[in-house]
Design a protein around this motif. Structure first.
Motif, PDB file in Angstrom:
ATOM      1  N   UNK A  15     -55.222 -39.091  91.837  1.00  0.00           N
ATOM      2  CA  UNK A  15     -55.755 -37.858  91.260  1.00  0.00           C
ATOM      3  C   UNK A  15     -54.964 -36.621  91.693  1.00  0.00           C
ATOM      4  N   UNK A  16     -53.938 -36.826  92.518  1.00  0.00           N
ATOM      5  CA  UNK A  16     -53.135 -35.693  93.001  1.00  0.00           C
ATOM      6  C   UNK A  16     -51.801 -35.650  92.266  1.00  0.00           C
ATOM      7  N   UNK A  17     -51.342 -34.457  92.070  1.00  0.00           N
ATOM      8  CA  UNK A  17     -50.016 -34.215  91.511  1.00  0.00           C
ATOM      9  C   UNK A  17     -49.358 -33.189  92.433  1.00  0.00           C
ATOM     10  N   UNK A  18     -48.287 -33.589  93.074  1.00  0.00           N
ATOM     11  CA  UNK A  18     -47.604 -32.685  93.997  1.00  0.00           C
ATOM     12  C   UNK A  18     -46.360 -32.153  93.303  1.00  0.00           C
ATOM     13  N   UNK A  19     -46.308 -30.845  93.188  1.00  0.00           N
ATOM     14  CA  UNK A  19     -45.179 -30.178  92.548  1.00  0.00           C
ATOM     15  C   UNK A  19     -44.492 -29.317  93.593  1.00  0.00           C
ATOM     16  N   UNK A  20     -43.209 -29.497  93.728  1.00  0.00           N
ATOM     17  CA  UNK A  20     -42.431 -28.718  94.681  1.00  0.00           C
ATOM     18  C   UNK A  20     -41.539 -27.771  93.884  1.00  0.00           C
ATOM     19  N   UNK A  21     -41.706 -26.499  94.144  1.00  0.00           N
ATOM     20  CA  UNK A  21     -40.851 -25.477  93.525  1.00  0.00           C
ATOM     21  C   UNK A  21     -40.014 -24.848  94.630  1.00  0.00           C
ATOM     22  N   UNK A  22     -38.721 -24.850  94.440  1.00  0.00           N
ATOM     23  CA  UNK A  22     -37.817 -24.253  95.419  1.00  0.00           C
ATOM     24  C   UNK A  22     -37.381 -22.876  94.959  1.00  0.00           C
ATOM     25  N   UNK A  23     -37.308 -21.973  95.907  1.00  0.00           N
ATOM     26  CA  UNK A  23     -36.690 -20.681  95.659  1.00  0.00           C
ATOM     27  C   UNK A  23     -35.261 -20.786  96.186  1.00  0.00           C
ATOM     28  N   UNK A  24     -34.470 -19.796  95.946  1.00  0.00           N
ATOM     29  CA  UNK A  24     -33.061 -19.852  96.308  1.00  0.00           C
ATOM     30  C   UNK A  24     -32.688 -18.658  97.166  1.00  0.00           C
ATOM     31  N   UNK A  25     -31.802 -18.876  98.111  1.00  0.00           N
ATOM     32  CA  UNK A  25     -31.296 -17.763  98.908  1.00  0.00           C
ATOM     33  C   UNK A  25     -30.395 -16.865  98.065  1.00  0.00           C
ATOM     34  N   UNK A  26     -29.666 -17.468  97.161  1.00  0.00           N
ATOM     35  CA  UNK A  26     -28.701 -16.719  96.359  1.00  0.00           C
ATOM     36  C   UNK A  26     -29.357 -15.979  95.196  1.00  0.00           C
ATOM     37  N   UNK A  27     -30.374 -16.559  94.622  1.00  0.00           N
ATOM     38  CA  UNK A  27     -30.988 -16.019  93.412  1.00  0.00           C
ATOM     39  C   UNK A  27     -32.496 -15.962  93.601  1.00  0.00           C
ATOM     40  N   UNK A  28     -32.932 -15.259  94.630  1.00  0.00           N
ATOM     41  CA  UNK A  28     -34.333 -15.297  95.057  1.00  0.00           C
ATOM     42  C   UNK A  28     -35.263 -14.681  94.024  1.00  0.00           C
ATOM     43  N   UNK A  29     -36.318 -15.442  93.702  1.00  0.00           N
ATOM     44  CA  UNK A  29     -37.319 -14.917  92.770  1.00  0.00           C
ATOM     45  C   UNK A  29     -38.610 -14.530  93.476  1.00  0.00           C
TER      46      UNK A  29
END
Length: 183
Positions: A15-29
């Motif tokens: 029942x779990x969905x693990x989503x990993x979103x990475x930010x970037x040092x070069x193009x930080x959002x």
């Protein structure tokens, strides 16, 4: 964080969905936009936000879900996780229903922020709507620099003085505009 999720959720893995979103040092959002991208990819009705500086403790997820069902039977609320730092109930990390998005301009963390203040706004707006509950028992270890973590390059990005000043000014402006209390 990922190891602790699997070990300590006490929740059916199917029942779990693990989503990993990475930010970037070069193009930080920033955290708000990174979170928004993860929410857009998610398929479930409930979303939990945990940062890379969190280590979930035993039963964190099942306790948060059970509290959601008790406080908001239609699952239309926000459950703040106890990070051991902000005892005033600030939802730095949380479980929320996507139903809230229609009341929050389509995003849990307002993407006008760089990093600081987005959790204050989310908590304040949900409190104003009576859609917030602080779950003392759903605990995470938040390895934040205010509790002694190393102020490394990741923290330096998130807590850049100019961005923090802009975020704090934005928080005050939005609190006045949207009429919510800042925790």
């Amino acid at each position: 964080c990922l190891d602790a999720i699997g070990k300590n959720a006490n929740y059916p893995v199917e029942l779990m969905e693990i989503i990993i979103e990475h930010d970037s040092f070069e193009n930080r959002q920033g955290v708000p936009k990174t979170l928004k991208a993860g929410v857009a990819r998610s398929t479930g009705e409930l979303v939990m936000f945990l940062g890379n500086d969190c280590i979930p403790e035993e039963n964190f997820l099942i306790l948060a879900v059970l509290r959601m069902l008790k406080e908001f039977p239609n699952c239309g609320g926000l459950i703040g996780l106890n990070d051991g730092i902000w005892k005033n109930g600030l939802a730095t990390h949380w479980l929320a229903s996507k139903n809230l998005l229609k009341h929050l301009d389509g995003e849990f963390f307002c993407t006008l922020y760089h990093h600081v203040g987005c959790d204050n706004e989310l908590t304040g707006r949900c409190l104003k709507m009576n859609k917030y509950y602080w779950c003392e028992d759903a605990k995470i270890f938040h390895d934040h620099y205010v509790s002694g973590a190393t102020f490394d390059e990741v923290y330096q990005l998130g807590w850049d003085e100019k961005n923090v000043a802009e975020d704090r000014a934005l928080l005050k402006e939005r609190a006045k505009l949207l009429n919510f209390e800042i925790l």
